[in-house]
Design a protein around this motif. Structure first.
Motif, PDB file in Angstrom:
ATOM      1  N   GLY A  35      17.754 -74.757 -37.965  1.00 40.60           N
ATOM      2  CA  GLY A  35      16.936 -75.102 -37.101  1.00 40.60           C
ATOM      3  C   GLY A  35      17.422 -74.837 -35.652  1.00 40.60           C
ATOM      4  N   PHE A  36      18.927 -75.060 -35.567  1.00 36.24           N
ATOM      5  CA  PHE A  36      19.481 -74.738 -34.010  1.00 36.24           C
ATOM      6  C   PHE A  36      19.191 -73.110 -33.815  1.00 36.24           C
ATOM      7  CE2 PHE A  36      21.767 -78.499 -34.346  1.00 36.24           C
ATOM      8  CZ  PHE A  36      22.103 -78.805 -33.061  1.00 36.24           C
ATOM      9  N   LEU A  37      19.508 -72.187 -34.871  1.00 35.82           N
ATOM     10  CA  LEU A  37      19.313 -70.901 -34.392  1.00 35.82           C
ATOM     11  C   LEU A  37      17.915 -70.528 -34.438  1.00 35.82           C
ATOM     12  CD1 LEU A  37      21.551 -69.494 -37.339  1.00 35.82           C
ATOM     13  CD2 LEU A  37      21.839 -69.434 -35.025  1.00 35.82           C
ATOM     14  N   THR A  38      16.799 -71.190 -35.029  1.00 41.81           N
ATOM     15  CA  THR A  38      15.393 -70.848 -35.024  1.00 41.81           C
ATOM     16  C   THR A  38      14.805 -71.307 -33.383  1.00 41.81           C
ATOM     17  OG1 THR A  38      15.215 -71.098 -37.372  1.00 41.81           O
ATOM     18  CG2 THR A  38      13.005 -71.348 -35.837  1.00 41.81           C
ATOM     19  N   LEU A  39      15.170 -72.517 -33.079  1.00 43.72           N
ATOM     20  CA  LEU A  39      14.916 -73.116 -31.879  1.00 43.72           C
ATOM     21  C   LEU A  39      15.478 -72.498 -30.652  1.00 43.72           C
ATOM     22  CD1 LEU A  39      13.311 -75.342 -33.545  1.00 43.72           C
ATOM     23  CD2 LEU A  39      14.021 -76.755 -31.864  1.00 43.72           C
ATOM     24  N   GLY A  40      16.852 -72.094 -30.634  1.00 41.35           N
ATOM     25  CA  GLY A  40      17.385 -71.382 -29.984  1.00 41.35           C
ATOM     26  C   GLY A  40      16.847 -70.031 -29.558  1.00 41.35           C
ATOM     27  N   PHE A  41      16.740 -69.327 -30.639  1.00 45.74           N
ATOM     28  CA  PHE A  41      16.246 -67.885 -30.615  1.00 45.74           C
ATOM     29  C   PHE A  41      14.658 -68.001 -30.041  1.00 45.74           C
ATOM     30  CE2 PHE A  41      13.512 -64.314 -32.258  1.00 45.74           C
ATOM     31  CZ  PHE A  41      14.329 -63.234 -32.079  1.00 45.74           C
ATOM     32  N   SER A  42      13.902 -68.950 -30.428  1.00 50.72           N
ATOM     33  CA  SER A  42      12.476 -68.825 -29.969  1.00 50.72           C
ATOM     34  C   SER A  42      12.425 -69.310 -28.530  1.00 50.72           C
ATOM     35  CB  SER A  42      11.757 -69.989 -30.851  1.00 50.72           C
ATOM     36  OG  SER A  42      11.884 -69.632 -32.205  1.00 50.72           O
ATOM     37  N   THR A  43      13.264 -70.276 -28.183  1.00 52.49           N
ATOM     38  CA  THR A  43      13.068 -70.690 -26.748  1.00 52.49           C
ATOM     39  C   THR A  43      13.658 -69.424 -25.570  1.00 52.49           C
ATOM     40  OG1 THR A  43      13.733 -72.818 -27.457  1.00 52.49           O
ATOM     41  CG2 THR A  43      13.921 -72.416 -25.108  1.00 52.49           C
ATOM     42  N   ALA A  44      14.545 -68.773 -26.035  1.00 53.71           N
ATOM     43  CA  ALA A  44      14.931 -68.041 -25.156  1.00 53.71           C
ATOM     44  C   ALA A  44      14.445 -66.355 -25.430  1.00 53.71           C
ATOM     45  CB  ALA A  44      16.527 -67.325 -25.911  1.00 53.71           C
ATOM     46  N   LEU A  45      13.626 -66.048 -26.428  1.00 62.67           N
ATOM     47  CA  LEU A  45      13.173 -64.711 -26.559  1.00 62.67           C
ATOM     48  C   LEU A  45      11.442 -64.681 -26.863  1.00 62.67           C
ATOM     49  CD1 LEU A  45      16.045 -63.054 -28.460  1.00 62.67           C
ATOM     50  CD2 LEU A  45      15.636 -63.064 -26.037  1.00 62.67           C
ATOM     51  N   ALA A  46      11.115 -65.811 -27.568  1.00 59.92           N
ATOM     52  CA  ALA A  46       9.679 -65.783 -27.967  1.00 59.92           C
ATOM     53  C   ALA A  46       8.508 -65.506 -26.728  1.00 59.92           C
ATOM     54  CB  ALA A  46       9.085 -67.037 -28.403  1.00 59.92           C
ATOM     55  N   GLY A  47       8.952 -66.011 -25.466  1.00 61.43           N
ATOM     56  CA  GLY A  47       7.957 -65.369 -24.469  1.00 61.43           C
ATOM     57  C   GLY A  47       7.839 -63.999 -24.103  1.00 61.43           C
ATOM     58  N   GLY A  48       9.127 -63.171 -24.197  1.00 62.72           N
ATOM     59  CA  GLY A  48       9.084 -62.005 -24.212  1.00 62.72           C
ATOM     60  C   GLY A  48       8.367 -61.240 -25.330  1.00 62.72           C
ATOM     61  N   ILE A  49       8.588 -61.874 -26.343  1.00 60.46           N
ATOM     62  CA  ILE A  49       8.098 -61.222 -27.712  1.00 60.46           C
ATOM     63  C   ILE A  49       6.435 -61.276 -27.666  1.00 60.46           C
ATOM     64  CG2 ILE A  49       7.764 -61.347 -30.197  1.00 60.46           C
ATOM     65  CD1 ILE A  49      10.755 -62.247 -30.205  1.00 60.46           C
ATOM     66  N   MET A  50       5.847 -62.489 -27.081  1.00 64.90           N
ATOM     67  CA  MET A  50       4.506 -62.533 -27.343  1.00 64.90           C
ATOM     68  C   MET A  50       3.968 -61.683 -25.952  1.00 64.90           C
ATOM     69  SD  MET A  50       3.841 -66.607 -27.798  1.00 64.90           S
ATOM     70  CE  MET A  50       5.054 -67.093 -26.502  1.00 64.90           C
ATOM     71  N   ARG A  51       4.706 -61.435 -24.863  1.00 66.50           N
ATOM     72  CA  ARG A  51       4.185 -60.656 -23.732  1.00 66.50           C
ATOM     73  C   ARG A  51       4.203 -59.215 -24.256  1.00 66.50           C
ATOM     74  NH1 ARG A  51       8.988 -60.038 -20.835  1.00 66.50           N
ATOM     75  NH2 ARG A  51       9.205 -58.006 -22.154  1.00 66.50           N
ATOM     76  N   ASP A  52       4.958 -58.621 -25.054  1.00 66.57           N
ATOM     77  CA  ASP A  52       4.836 -57.145 -25.484  1.00 66.57           C
ATOM     78  C   ASP A  52       3.881 -57.202 -26.589  1.00 66.57           C
ATOM     79  OD1 ASP A  52       7.121 -56.594 -23.903  1.00 66.57           O
ATOM     80  OD2 ASP A  52       8.616 -56.625 -25.380  1.00 66.57           O
ATOM     81  N   VAL A  53       3.835 -58.067 -27.579  1.00 66.09           N
ATOM     82  CA  VAL A  53       2.574 -57.836 -28.240  1.00 66.09           C
ATOM     83  C   VAL A  53       1.336 -57.806 -27.712  1.00 66.09           C
ATOM     84  CG1 VAL A  53       1.496 -59.074 -30.283  1.00 66.09           C
ATOM     85  CG2 VAL A  53       3.829 -58.939 -30.384  1.00 66.09           C
ATOM     86  N   LEU A  54       1.133 -58.597 -26.749  1.00 73.10           N
ATOM     87  CA  LEU A  54       0.001 -58.549 -26.048  1.00 73.10           C
ATOM     88  C   LEU A  54      -0.242 -57.281 -25.281  1.00 73.10           C
ATOM     89  CD1 LEU A  54      -0.229 -62.353 -24.523  1.00 73.10           C
ATOM     90  CD2 LEU A  54      -1.827 -61.397 -26.457  1.00 73.10           C
ATOM     91  N   LEU A  55       0.693 -56.929 -24.928  1.00 73.67           N
ATOM     92  CA  LEU A  55       0.550 -55.629 -24.284  1.00 73.67           C
ATOM     93  C   LEU A  55       0.585 -54.270 -25.184  1.00 73.67           C
ATOM     94  CD1 LEU A  55       2.909 -56.178 -20.847  1.00 73.67           C
ATOM     95  CD2 LEU A  55       0.392 -55.963 -20.992  1.00 73.67           C
ATOM     96  N   GLY A  56       0.853 -54.737 -26.421  1.00 71.90           N
ATOM     97  CA  GLY A  56       0.813 -53.339 -27.284  1.00 71.90           C
ATOM     98  C   GLY A  56       2.143 -52.657 -27.289  1.00 71.90           C
ATOM     99  N   ARG A  57       3.435 -53.480 -26.641  1.00 74.12           N
ATOM    100  CA  ARG A  57       4.632 -52.804 -26.935  1.00 74.12           C
ATOM    101  C   ARG A  57       5.183 -53.078 -27.986  1.00 74.12           C
ATOM    102  NH1 ARG A  57       8.319 -54.665 -22.799  1.00 74.12           N
ATOM    103  NH2 ARG A  57       8.918 -52.501 -22.227  1.00 74.12           N
ATOM    104  N   VAL A  58       5.200 -52.352 -29.130  1.00 75.14           N
ATOM    105  CA  VAL A  58       5.768 -52.981 -30.527  1.00 75.14           C
ATOM    106  C   VAL A  58       6.700 -51.668 -30.945  1.00 75.14           C
ATOM    107  CG1 VAL A  58       3.843 -54.429 -30.896  1.00 75.14           C
ATOM    108  CG2 VAL A  58       3.565 -52.005 -31.314  1.00 75.14           C
ATOM    109  N   PRO A  59       7.513 -51.979 -31.527  1.00 75.37           N
ATOM    110  CA  PRO A  59       8.298 -53.429 -31.797  1.00 75.37           C
ATOM    111  C   PRO A  59       8.860 -53.895 -30.424  1.00 75.37           C
ATOM    112  CG  PRO A  59       9.939 -51.973 -32.655  1.00 75.37           C
ATOM    113  CD  PRO A  59       8.510 -51.059 -32.136  1.00 75.37           C
ATOM    114  N   PRO A  60       8.747 -55.333 -30.173  1.00 70.46           N
ATOM    115  CA  PRO A  60       9.082 -56.004 -28.857  1.00 70.46           C
ATOM    116  C   PRO A  60      10.560 -55.612 -28.483  1.00 70.46           C
ATOM    117  CG  PRO A  60       7.850 -57.682 -30.207  1.00 70.46           C
ATOM    118  CD  PRO A  60       8.125 -56.486 -30.862  1.00 70.46           C
ATOM    119  N   VAL A  61      10.960 -55.398 -27.400  1.00 67.39           N
ATOM    120  CA  VAL A  61      12.284 -55.187 -26.966  1.00 67.39           C
ATOM    121  C   VAL A  61      13.474 -56.350 -27.317  1.00 67.39           C
ATOM    122  CG1 VAL A  61      12.102 -56.127 -24.507  1.00 67.39           C
ATOM    123  CG2 VAL A  61      13.725 -54.414 -25.090  1.00 67.39           C
ATOM    124  N   ASN A  62      12.665 -57.605 -27.378  1.00 64.11           N
ATOM    125  CA  ASN A  62      13.606 -58.638 -27.439  1.00 64.11           C
ATOM    126  C   ASN A  62      14.134 -58.857 -28.862  1.00 64.11           C
ATOM    127  OD1 ASN A  62      13.815 -59.664 -25.030  1.00 64.11           O
ATOM    128  ND2 ASN A  62      12.295 -61.414 -25.242  1.00 64.11           N
TER     129      ASN A  62
END
Length: 211
Positions: A35-62
C-alpha cells in the motif's frame, strides 16, 4: 546552473515529496508495504502517466524512464521503514510539495504546448491549462481515490487550481522562451500554493444546510 538543470532538480524534489505524501496517506489508512509503494508511486507519477496517455505519448515517460519510478519507490520504501519519524514532520513536506507542484505544472504545460503543434493541433491553450493541472494534481486524486476518500483537491485546497493557473502563466510567458516560461510557471504556482497554505486560502463552496 542552467534552467534545465534547475527544473529537473525541482522535478525530483516533487517526486520525492509527492511519494512521501502518498506514503503518509497509506500509513494513516493502516496499509501494508504494498500500500505504501502503490500510493507513493501513484501520487508521484500518476498525473504524468495520465497526461502522456491522453496525448498518445506511450509508453509514458514516468514508466519507462527508470530514475523516476525508482525515485518514487525508494522514497515510499524509506517512508515505510521510517514512518514514525516521517509522520512527525508531515507538515514540513507541504513546502517541498508546493515546489513539486510548480515543477509538475510547468513540465505538463511545456510537454503539452510543444506536443500539440507538432501533431497538427493548434489553439490548444485550454488543453495546456487542463493537462498542466492534471500533471500536477492527478496523482493526488488517484491517491485519495485509492484511500477511499473524496479527493482533497475537490473539496478544500487551492492545489489543482494553482496548477491550472500555472498553465496560463506558461502560455503568457512562452514568448520569452521555453525555459523562461517554465521558470515563471514554477515560481507562480509555488508562490500561490505557499500563500494558500500560510493564509488559509480556499476556493468558495456552497454552504451546507444544518439539519
Amino acid at each position: 546552473m542552467s534552467a534545465e538543470i534547475i527544473i529537473e532538480t525541482l522535478n525530483y524534489v516533487g517526486i520525492i515529496a509527492f511519494a512521501i505524501s502518498g506514503a503518509l496517506k497509506a500509513g494513516e489508512k493502516g496499509m501494508d508495504l504494498l500500500g505504501f509503494l502503490t500510493l507513493g508511486f501513484s501520487t508521484a507519477l500518476a498525473g504524468g502517466i495520465m497526461r502522456d496517455v491522453l496525448l498518445g505519448r506511450v509508453p509514458p515517460v514516468n514508466v519507462v524512464y527508470l530514475p523516476y519510478p525508482l525515485t518514487a519507490l525508494t522514497a515510499s520504501l524509506l517512508a515505510f521503514f521510517l514512518y514514525p519519524y516521517v509522520k512527525r514532520f508531515k507538515d514540513y513536506v507541504l513546502y517541498p510539495d508546493a515546489v513539486g507542484l510548480g515543477a509538475f505544472a510547468a513540465i505538463g504545460a511545456d510537454i503539452t504546448a510543444n506536443y500539440c503543434p507538432a501533431h497538427g493541433v493548434h489553439n490548444c491553450w485550454l488543453t495546456v491549462i487542463m493537462l498542466s493541472a492534471l500533471t500536477a494534481a492527478g496523482g493526488g486524486v488517484v491517491r485519495d481515490v485509492l484511500a477511499g476518500e473524496i479527493p482533497v483537491v475537490l473539496r478544500r485546497e487551492i492545489y489543482a487550481s494553482a496548477a491550472a493557473l500555472g498553465g496560463l502563466v506558461y502560455l503568457v510567458a512562452s514568448p520569452l522562451g521555453r525555459e523562461a516560461a517554465m521558470m515563471a510557471t514554477i515560481a507562480a504556482v509555488t508562490t500561490i500554493r505557499i500563500a494558500a497554505l500560510t493564509r488559509g486560502w480556499e476556493l468558495p463552496r456552497v454552504k451546507r444546510e444544518t439539519p
